[in-house]
Design a protein around this motif. Structure first.
Motif, PDB file in Angstrom:
ATOM      1  N   LYS A   1       0.679  -1.277   0.104  1.00 19.67           N
ATOM      2  CA  LYS A   1       0.023  -0.093  -0.161  1.00 19.67           C
ATOM      3  C   LYS A   1       0.782   1.292  -0.140  1.00 19.67           C
ATOM      4  CE  LYS A   1      -3.746   2.230   2.047  1.00 19.67           C
ATOM      5  NZ  LYS A   1      -5.211   2.057   2.484  1.00 19.67           N
ATOM      6  N   TYR A   2       1.995   1.373   0.999  1.00 22.07           N
ATOM      7  CA  TYR A   2       2.743   2.551   0.860  1.00 22.07           C
ATOM      8  C   TYR A   2       3.884   2.846   0.361  1.00 22.07           C
ATOM      9  CZ  TYR A   2      -0.797   3.514   4.668  1.00 22.07           C
ATOM     10  OH  TYR A   2      -2.239   3.558   5.200  1.00 22.07           O
ATOM     11  N   ILE A   3       4.669   1.612  -0.030  1.00 22.80           N
ATOM     12  CA  ILE A   3       5.832   1.757  -0.536  1.00 22.80           C
ATOM     13  C   ILE A   3       5.709   1.464  -2.228  1.00 22.80           C
ATOM     14  CG2 ILE A   3       8.209   0.681  -0.815  1.00 22.80           C
ATOM     15  CD1 ILE A   3       7.661   2.047   1.866  1.00 22.80           C
ATOM     16  N   MET A   4       4.936   0.346  -2.518  1.00 15.52           N
ATOM     17  CA  MET A   4       4.713  -0.225  -4.029  1.00 15.52           C
ATOM     18  C   MET A   4       3.814   0.671  -4.581  1.00 15.52           C
ATOM     19  SD  MET A   4       4.244  -4.256  -3.837  1.00 15.52           S
ATOM     20  CE  MET A   4       5.641  -5.377  -3.745  1.00 15.52           C
ATOM     21  N   HIS A   5       2.548   1.280  -3.932  1.00 22.15           N
ATOM     22  CA  HIS A   5       1.726   2.386  -4.359  1.00 22.15           C
ATOM     23  C   HIS A   5       2.302   3.655  -3.995  1.00 22.15           C
ATOM     24  CE1 HIS A   5      -1.313  -0.020  -6.452  1.00 22.15           C
ATOM     25  NE2 HIS A   5      -0.929  -1.129  -5.801  1.00 22.15           N
ATOM     26  N   GLY A   6       3.389   3.936  -3.550  1.00 22.05           N
ATOM     27  CA  GLY A   6       3.920   5.095  -3.041  1.00 22.05           C
ATOM     28  C   GLY A   6       5.404   5.448  -3.913  1.00 22.05           C
ATOM     29  N   LEU A   7       6.217   5.528  -2.910  1.00 20.88           N
ATOM     30  CA  LEU A   7       7.662   5.807  -3.495  1.00 20.88           C
ATOM     31  C   LEU A   7       8.218   5.067  -4.563  1.00 20.88           C
ATOM     32  CD1 LEU A   7       9.926   7.691  -2.747  1.00 20.88           C
ATOM     33  CD2 LEU A   7      10.936   6.149  -1.129  1.00 20.88           C
ATOM     34  N   PHE A   8       7.860   3.850  -4.600  1.00 18.98           N
ATOM     35  CA  PHE A   8       8.350   2.851  -5.631  1.00 18.98           C
ATOM     36  C   PHE A   8       7.212   2.444  -6.594  1.00 18.98           C
ATOM     37  CE2 PHE A   8      11.738   1.347  -2.607  1.00 18.98           C
ATOM     38  CZ  PHE A   8      12.805   2.177  -3.137  1.00 18.98           C
ATOM     39  N   TRP A   9       6.261   3.457  -6.997  1.00 17.99           N
ATOM     40  CA  TRP A   9       5.468   2.980  -7.829  1.00 17.99           C
ATOM     41  C   TRP A   9       5.990   2.674  -9.346  1.00 17.99           C
ATOM     42  CZ3 TRP A   9       0.726   1.257  -8.760  1.00 17.99           C
ATOM     43  CH2 TRP A   9       0.223   1.435  -9.887  1.00 17.99           C
ATOM     44  N   TYR A  10       7.257   3.513  -9.432  1.00 16.99           N
ATOM     45  CA  TYR A  10       7.854   3.175 -10.984  1.00 16.99           C
ATOM     46  C   TYR A  10       8.052   1.524 -11.098  1.00 16.99           C
ATOM     47  CZ  TYR A  10      11.777   2.719 -14.080  1.00 16.99           C
ATOM     48  OH  TYR A  10      12.458   2.298 -15.050  1.00 16.99           O
ATOM     49  N   PHE A  11       8.367   1.011  -9.994  1.00 16.95           N
ATOM     50  CA  PHE A  11       8.651  -0.544 -10.030  1.00 16.95           C
ATOM     51  C   PHE A  11       7.379  -1.456 -10.300  1.00 16.95           C
ATOM     52  CE2 PHE A  11      12.537   1.111  -8.121  1.00 16.95           C
ATOM     53  CZ  PHE A  11      13.613   0.566  -9.264  1.00 16.95           C
ATOM     54  N   HIS A  12       6.452  -0.865  -9.399  1.00 17.86           N
ATOM     55  CA  HIS A  12       5.111  -1.730  -9.471  1.00 17.86           C
ATOM     56  C   HIS A  12       4.309  -1.363 -10.567  1.00 17.86           C
ATOM     57  CE1 HIS A  12       2.104  -4.024  -7.201  1.00 17.86           C
ATOM     58  NE2 HIS A  12       1.660  -3.222  -7.130  1.00 17.86           N
TER      59      HIS A  12
ATOM     60  N   HIS B   1       0.466  -3.538 -12.943  1.00 18.96           N
ATOM     61  CA  HIS B   1      -0.730  -3.009 -12.997  1.00 18.96           C
ATOM     62  C   HIS B   1      -1.042  -2.839 -14.581  1.00 18.96           C
ATOM     63  CE1 HIS B   1      -2.534  -2.792  -9.194  1.00 18.96           C
ATOM     64  NE2 HIS B   1      -1.256  -2.593  -8.630  1.00 18.96           N
ATOM     65  N   HIS B   2      -0.178  -2.223 -15.254  1.00 25.86           N
ATOM     66  CA  HIS B   2      -0.504  -1.636 -16.533  1.00 25.86           C
ATOM     67  C   HIS B   2      -0.139  -2.858 -17.940  1.00 25.86           C
ATOM     68  CE1 HIS B   2      -1.678   2.540 -15.805  1.00 25.86           C
ATOM     69  NE2 HIS B   2      -0.646   2.195 -14.818  1.00 25.86           N
ATOM     70  N   LYS B   3       0.777  -3.686 -17.165  1.00 29.87           N
ATOM     71  CA  LYS B   3       1.038  -4.805 -18.155  1.00 29.87           C
ATOM     72  C   LYS B   3       1.666  -4.342 -19.337  1.00 29.87           C
ATOM     73  CE  LYS B   3      -0.468  -7.958 -15.704  1.00 29.87           C
ATOM     74  NZ  LYS B   3       0.405  -8.442 -14.975  1.00 29.87           N
ATOM     75  N   ASP B   4       2.689  -3.045 -19.017  1.00 30.63           N
ATOM     76  CA  ASP B   4       3.423  -2.493 -20.180  1.00 30.63           C
ATOM     77  C   ASP B   4       5.082  -2.961 -20.040  1.00 30.63           C
ATOM     78  OD1 ASP B   4       4.323  -1.350 -17.804  1.00 30.63           O
ATOM     79  OD2 ASP B   4       3.928   0.851 -18.581  1.00 30.63           O
ATOM     80  N   HIS B   5       4.820  -4.216 -20.313  1.00 28.46           N
ATOM     81  CA  HIS B   5       6.472  -4.684 -20.218  1.00 28.46           C
ATOM     82  C   HIS B   5       6.304  -5.999 -21.414  1.00 28.46           C
ATOM     83  CE1 HIS B   5       5.040  -8.250 -18.039  1.00 28.46           C
ATOM     84  NE2 HIS B   5       4.066  -7.360 -17.379  1.00 28.46           N
ATOM     85  N   ASP B   6       7.396  -6.181 -21.805  1.00 24.59           N
ATOM     86  CA  ASP B   6       7.759  -7.404 -22.595  1.00 24.59           C
ATOM     87  C   ASP B   6       8.228  -8.589 -21.849  1.00 24.59           C
ATOM     88  OD1 ASP B   6       6.727  -5.860 -24.796  1.00 24.59           O
ATOM     89  OD2 ASP B   6       8.393  -4.832 -25.180  1.00 24.59           O
ATOM     90  N   GLY B   7       7.914  -9.711 -22.147  1.00 21.45           N
ATOM     91  CA  GLY B   7       8.534 -10.769 -21.595  1.00 21.45           C
ATOM     92  C   GLY B   7       8.026 -11.182 -20.563  1.00 21.45           C
ATOM     93  N   PHE B   8       8.672 -12.126 -19.845  1.00 17.76           N
ATOM     94  CA  PHE B   8       8.237 -13.089 -18.522  1.00 17.76           C
ATOM     95  C   PHE B   8       8.427 -11.996 -17.261  1.00 17.76           C
ATOM     96  CE2 PHE B   8       8.965 -16.081 -15.198  1.00 17.76           C
ATOM     97  CZ  PHE B   8       7.756 -16.778 -15.312  1.00 17.76           C
ATOM     98  N   LEU B   9       9.373 -11.382 -17.100  1.00 14.72           N
ATOM     99  CA  LEU B   9       9.716 -10.627 -15.957  1.00 14.72           C
ATOM    100  C   LEU B   9       9.076  -8.897 -15.985  1.00 14.72           C
ATOM    101  CD1 LEU B   9      13.519 -11.520 -15.537  1.00 14.72           C
ATOM    102  CD2 LEU B   9      11.448 -12.483 -14.294  1.00 14.72           C
ATOM    103  N   GLU B  10       8.839  -8.584 -14.656  1.00 10.79           N
ATOM    104  CA  GLU B  10       8.217  -7.249 -14.754  1.00 10.79           C
ATOM    105  C   GLU B  10       9.263  -6.460 -14.037  1.00 10.79           C
ATOM    106  OE1 GLU B  10       4.500  -7.693 -12.514  1.00 10.79           O
ATOM    107  OE2 GLU B  10       3.619  -8.637 -14.252  1.00 10.79           O
ATOM    108  N   LYS B  11       9.347  -5.082 -14.016  1.00  9.40           N
ATOM    109  CA  LYS B  11      10.080  -4.320 -13.116  1.00  9.40           C
ATOM    110  C   LYS B  11       9.535  -4.622 -11.444  1.00  9.40           C
ATOM    111  CE  LYS B  11      10.573  -0.407 -16.006  1.00  9.40           C
ATOM    112  NZ  LYS B  11       9.039   0.017 -16.288  1.00  9.40           N
ATOM    113  N   ASN B  12       8.344  -5.121 -11.341  1.00 10.43           N
ATOM    114  CA  ASN B  12       7.650  -5.392  -9.886  1.00 10.43           C
ATOM    115  C   ASN B  12       8.518  -6.563  -9.455  1.00 10.43           C
ATOM    116  OD1 ASN B  12       5.359  -5.051  -8.262  1.00 10.43           O
ATOM    117  ND2 ASN B  12       5.272  -7.089  -8.841  1.00 10.43           N
TER     118      ASN B  12
END
Length: 157
Positions: free
Chosen positions: A27-38, A42-53
């Motif tokens: 709630k507070y880190i992934m949806h906060g300061l580190f939203w860039y990685f998460h 939510h958006h599925k704007d990545h290619d391949g098997f791995l995500e920044k998440n």
């Protein structure tokens, strides 16, 4: 025997406590300061098997590894038990979130168990919100009670 019970309680308590840590972090880190990685989760704007998440795997794995190492190398049984609890939670997270919910591996697709249906539905509702500021259901193994109740509703005729 008493030490065994205490050790089991430490492992179990750590496992349960990790749900709170995961909720808070989500709630507070992934949806906060580190939203860039998460965000790509939510958006599925990545290619391949791995995500920044997937970066968050390290955030959760490092304390577990350190506790396991301290317990193993220095004979610190409390650290070892905490490390085991964190590691078991990490395995549960992987199986429930990555395999069961998001189907990274196409197994466990058709479970009709009330518990699994509730957590899958809650997670789906979480992903309905694509912005970092909004959302619900930040937990992984325990979700709001309403999702458990939805599975017990009788269909209207």
């Amino acid at each position: 025997m008493n030490n065994l019970i205490i050790n089991i309680l430490i492992v179990t308590g750590t496992f349960i406590g990790m749900e709170g840590v995961a909720w808070f972090t989500h709630k507070y880190i992934m949806h906060g300061l580190f939203w860039y990685f998460h965000k790509d989760h939510h958006h599925k704007d990545h290619d391949g098997f791995l995500e920044k998440n997937d970066f968050f795997f390290l955030i959760f794995a490092i304390p577990g590894i350190l506790c396991l190492a301290a317990g193993s190398f220095y004979g610190d049984i409390i650290s070892l038990c905490i490390g085991i609890g964190i590691t078991i939670y990490g395995a549960a997270y992987f199986f429930v979130h990555d395999i069961f919910i998001h189907q990274r591996f196409k197994i466990f697709r058709n479970s009709n168990h009330w518990y699994f249906k509730a957590i899958r539905r809650a997670h789906k509702m979480h992903h309905k919100h694509i912005n970092k500021e909004h959302g619900e259901c930040f937990g992984m193994l325990w979700v709001p009670f309403k999702y458990f109740l939805e599975n017990n509703k009788k269909p209207e005729i």
